[in-house]
Design a protein around this motif. Structure first.
Motif, PDB file in Angstrom:
ATOM      1  N   VAL A  97      48.668  16.210 -41.584  1.00 41.28           N
ATOM      2  CA  VAL A  97      48.647  17.195 -40.501  1.00 41.28           C
ATOM      3  C   VAL A  97      47.445  18.110 -40.666  1.00 41.28           C
ATOM      4  CG1 VAL A  97      49.914  19.077 -39.404  1.00 41.28           C
ATOM      5  CG2 VAL A  97      51.156  17.070 -40.224  1.00 41.28           C
ATOM      6  N   TRP A  98      47.175  18.545 -41.896  1.00 37.35           N
ATOM      7  CA  TRP A  98      46.017  19.403 -42.159  1.00 37.35           C
ATOM      8  C   TRP A  98      44.717  18.700 -41.758  1.00 37.35           C
ATOM      9  CZ3 TRP A  98      43.828  23.790 -42.514  1.00 37.35           C
ATOM     10  CH2 TRP A  98      42.618  23.962 -43.180  1.00 37.35           C
ATOM     11  N   LEU A  99      44.561  17.452 -42.138  1.00 43.73           N
ATOM     12  CA  LEU A  99      43.334  16.719 -41.817  1.00 43.73           C
ATOM     13  C   LEU A  99      43.194  16.509 -40.313  1.00 43.73           C
ATOM     14  CD1 LEU A  99      43.284  14.130 -44.732  1.00 43.73           C
ATOM     15  CD2 LEU A  99      41.968  16.260 -44.522  1.00 43.73           C
ATOM     16  N   MET A 120      39.748  20.635 -34.676  1.00 48.18           N
ATOM     17  CA  MET A 120      39.114  21.953 -34.541  1.00 48.18           C
ATOM     18  C   MET A 120      37.677  21.972 -35.043  1.00 48.18           C
ATOM     19  SD  MET A 120      41.253  23.710 -32.934  1.00 48.18           S
ATOM     20  CE  MET A 120      40.395  25.275 -33.060  1.00 48.18           C
ATOM     21  N   ASP A 121      37.126  20.797 -35.342  1.00 45.06           N
ATOM     22  CA  ASP A 121      35.741  20.675 -35.813  1.00 45.06           C
ATOM     23  C   ASP A 121      35.447  21.534 -37.042  1.00 45.06           C
ATOM     24  OD1 ASP A 121      34.965  18.804 -33.862  1.00 45.06           O
ATOM     25  OD2 ASP A 121      34.606  20.391 -32.398  1.00 45.06           O
ATOM     26  N   VAL A 122      36.398  21.591 -37.950  1.00 47.13           N
ATOM     27  CA  VAL A 122      36.181  22.261 -39.227  1.00 47.13           C
ATOM     28  C   VAL A 122      35.197  21.406 -40.019  1.00 47.13           C
ATOM     29  CG1 VAL A 122      37.275  22.950 -41.409  1.00 47.13           C
ATOM     30  CG2 VAL A 122      38.476  23.301 -39.234  1.00 47.13           C
ATOM     31  N   PRO A 123      34.153  22.003 -40.588  1.00 45.55           N
ATOM     32  CA  PRO A 123      33.209  21.201 -41.378  1.00 45.55           C
ATOM     33  C   PRO A 123      33.921  20.443 -42.496  1.00 45.55           C
ATOM     34  CG  PRO A 123      32.354  23.420 -41.027  1.00 45.55           C
ATOM     35  CD  PRO A 123      33.778  23.417 -40.543  1.00 45.55           C
ATOM     36  N   LYS A 124      33.534  19.197 -42.680  1.00 47.06           N
ATOM     37  CA  LYS A 124      34.204  18.341 -43.663  1.00 47.06           C
ATOM     38  C   LYS A 124      34.159  18.916 -45.070  1.00 47.06           C
ATOM     39  CE  LYS A 124      34.305  14.020 -41.276  1.00 47.06           C
ATOM     40  NZ  LYS A 124      34.285  12.576 -41.407  1.00 47.06           N
ATOM     41  N   THR A 125      33.198  19.763 -45.358  1.00 40.29           N
ATOM     42  CA  THR A 125      33.131  20.375 -46.686  1.00 40.29           C
ATOM     43  C   THR A 125      34.323  21.285 -46.956  1.00 40.29           C
ATOM     44  OG1 THR A 125      31.773  22.185 -45.813  1.00 40.29           O
ATOM     45  CG2 THR A 125      30.614  20.301 -46.792  1.00 40.29           C
ATOM     46  N   ARG A 126      35.029  21.700 -45.902  1.00 41.46           N
ATOM     47  CA  ARG A 126      36.193  22.580 -46.076  1.00 41.46           C
ATOM     48  C   ARG A 126      37.523  21.853 -45.879  1.00 41.46           C
ATOM     49  NH1 ARG A 126      33.157  26.639 -42.838  1.00 41.46           N
ATOM     50  NH2 ARG A 126      34.766  26.484 -41.247  1.00 41.46           N
ATOM     51  N   LEU A 163      53.998  22.166 -48.128  1.00 46.81           N
ATOM     52  CA  LEU A 163      54.013  22.949 -46.896  1.00 46.81           C
ATOM     53  C   LEU A 163      53.421  24.333 -47.122  1.00 46.81           C
ATOM     54  CD1 LEU A 163      54.716  23.149 -43.933  1.00 46.81           C
ATOM     55  CD2 LEU A 163      57.028  23.797 -44.582  1.00 46.81           C
ATOM     56  N   SER A 164      53.729  24.960 -48.239  1.00 50.63           N
ATOM     57  CA  SER A 164      53.169  26.289 -48.527  1.00 50.63           C
ATOM     58  C   SER A 164      51.650  26.224 -48.662  1.00 50.63           C
ATOM     59  CB  SER A 164      53.793  26.879 -49.790  1.00 50.63           C
ATOM     60  OG  SER A 164      53.516  26.068 -50.919  1.00 50.63           O
ATOM     61  N   GLU A 165      51.129  25.144 -49.218  1.00 48.98           N
ATOM     62  CA  GLU A 165      49.683  24.964 -49.329  1.00 48.98           C
ATOM     63  C   GLU A 165      49.064  24.752 -47.947  1.00 48.98           C
ATOM     64  OE1 GLU A 165      49.911  22.920 -53.738  1.00 48.98           O
ATOM     65  OE2 GLU A 165      49.766  21.651 -51.970  1.00 48.98           O
ATOM     66  N   PHE A 166      49.764  23.991 -47.104  1.00 49.85           N
ATOM     67  CA  PHE A 166      49.311  23.790 -45.727  1.00 49.85           C
ATOM     68  C   PHE A 166      49.219  25.136 -45.002  1.00 49.85           C
ATOM     69  CE2 PHE A 166      50.597  23.461 -41.261  1.00 49.85           C
ATOM     70  CZ  PHE A 166      49.596  22.639 -40.758  1.00 49.85           C
ATOM     71  N   GLU A 167      50.268  25.929 -45.114  1.00 46.92           N
ATOM     72  CA  GLU A 167      50.288  27.230 -44.432  1.00 46.92           C
ATOM     73  C   GLU A 167      49.178  28.138 -44.940  1.00 46.92           C
ATOM     74  OE1 GLU A 167      54.333  28.294 -45.270  1.00 46.92           O
ATOM     75  OE2 GLU A 167      55.083  27.228 -43.493  1.00 46.92           O
ATOM     76  N   ALA A 207      45.785  34.187 -39.856  1.00 45.91           N
ATOM     77  CA  ALA A 207      47.238  34.026 -39.751  1.00 45.91           C
ATOM     78  C   ALA A 207      47.706  33.907 -38.306  1.00 45.91           C
ATOM     79  CB  ALA A 207      47.945  35.181 -40.450  1.00 45.91           C
ATOM     80  N   ALA A 208      47.266  34.806 -37.447  1.00 41.16           N
ATOM     81  CA  ALA A 208      47.767  34.809 -36.060  1.00 41.16           C
ATOM     82  C   ALA A 208      47.280  33.586 -35.288  1.00 41.16           C
ATOM     83  CB  ALA A 208      47.345  36.091 -35.364  1.00 41.16           C
ATOM     84  N   TYR A 209      45.980  33.320 -35.316  1.00 47.14           N
ATOM     85  CA  TYR A 209      45.438  32.184 -34.578  1.00 47.14           C
ATOM     86  C   TYR A 209      45.940  30.873 -35.170  1.00 47.14           C
ATOM     87  CZ  TYR A 209      42.053  29.167 -32.207  1.00 47.14           C
ATOM     88  OH  TYR A 209      41.462  28.190 -31.455  1.00 47.14           O
ATOM     89  N   GLY A 210      46.062  30.817 -36.488  1.00 46.60           N
ATOM     90  CA  GLY A 210      46.556  29.614 -37.135  1.00 46.60           C
ATOM     91  C   GLY A 210      47.965  29.261 -36.686  1.00 46.60           C
ATOM     92  N   ARG A 211      48.832  30.272 -36.555  1.00 42.15           N
ATOM     93  CA  ARG A 211      50.199  30.015 -36.083  1.00 42.15           C
ATOM     94  C   ARG A 211      50.195  29.461 -34.663  1.00 42.15           C
ATOM     95  NH1 ARG A 211      51.357  34.674 -39.134  1.00 42.15           N
ATOM     96  NH2 ARG A 211      51.077  36.022 -37.333  1.00 42.15           N
ATOM     97  N   VAL A 212      49.290  29.984 -33.826  1.00 35.21           N
ATOM     98  CA  VAL A 212      49.190  29.494 -32.446  1.00 35.21           C
ATOM     99  C   VAL A 212      48.737  28.031 -32.453  1.00 35.21           C
ATOM    100  CG1 VAL A 212      47.924  29.739 -30.268  1.00 35.21           C
ATOM    101  CG2 VAL A 212      48.806  31.767 -31.435  1.00 35.21           C
TER     102      VAL A 212
END
Length: 75
Positions: free
Chosen positions: A49-51, A57-63, A3-7, A16-21
Motif C-alpha cells: 500500500v505504501w509503495l 503521488m510521484d514521491v521520488p523513489k529515493t524516499r 501498520l504503525s510504520e506505514f502510518e 498528518a492531516a493531508y496524509g489521512r485524506v
C-alpha cells in the motif's frame, strides 16, 4: 512494514492531516481501484500500500524505502 510504520511514513511524507485524506480518499489503481484504507482493511500488506501510494503521488523513489523505519525501542 507494520501498520504503525506505514502510518508514520505517511505522516512523514505528506503531513498528518493531508496524509489521512490521501489514505482515506485517493483511489489507487495499483490496489485494484481501492483506497489505501480499504486495501489495508482487506488485508493488503502495508508495504504494498505504501509503495502504491508513493507511485500515485510521484514521491521520488529515493524516499520510497527509507520511510517507515521503526523507531528505536526505549530502555
Amino acid at each position: 512494514m507494520r501498520l504503525s510504520e506505514f502510518e508514520r511514513a505517511v505522516d512523514d511524507e505528506f503531513g498528518a492531516a493531508y496524509g489521512r485524506v490521501l489514505v482515506r480518499d485517493l483511489v489507487l489503481t495499483q490496489l485494484g481501484g481501492r483506497t489505501a484504507s480499504a486495501a489495508l482493511a482487506a488485508g493488503a500488506p502495508a508495504r504494498d500500500v505504501w509503495l502504491a501510494l508513493c507511485a500515485a503521488m510521484d514521491v521520488p523513489k529515493t524516499r520510497w524505502y527509507g520511510a517507515g523505519v521503526p523507531e528505536p525501542r526505549r530502555r
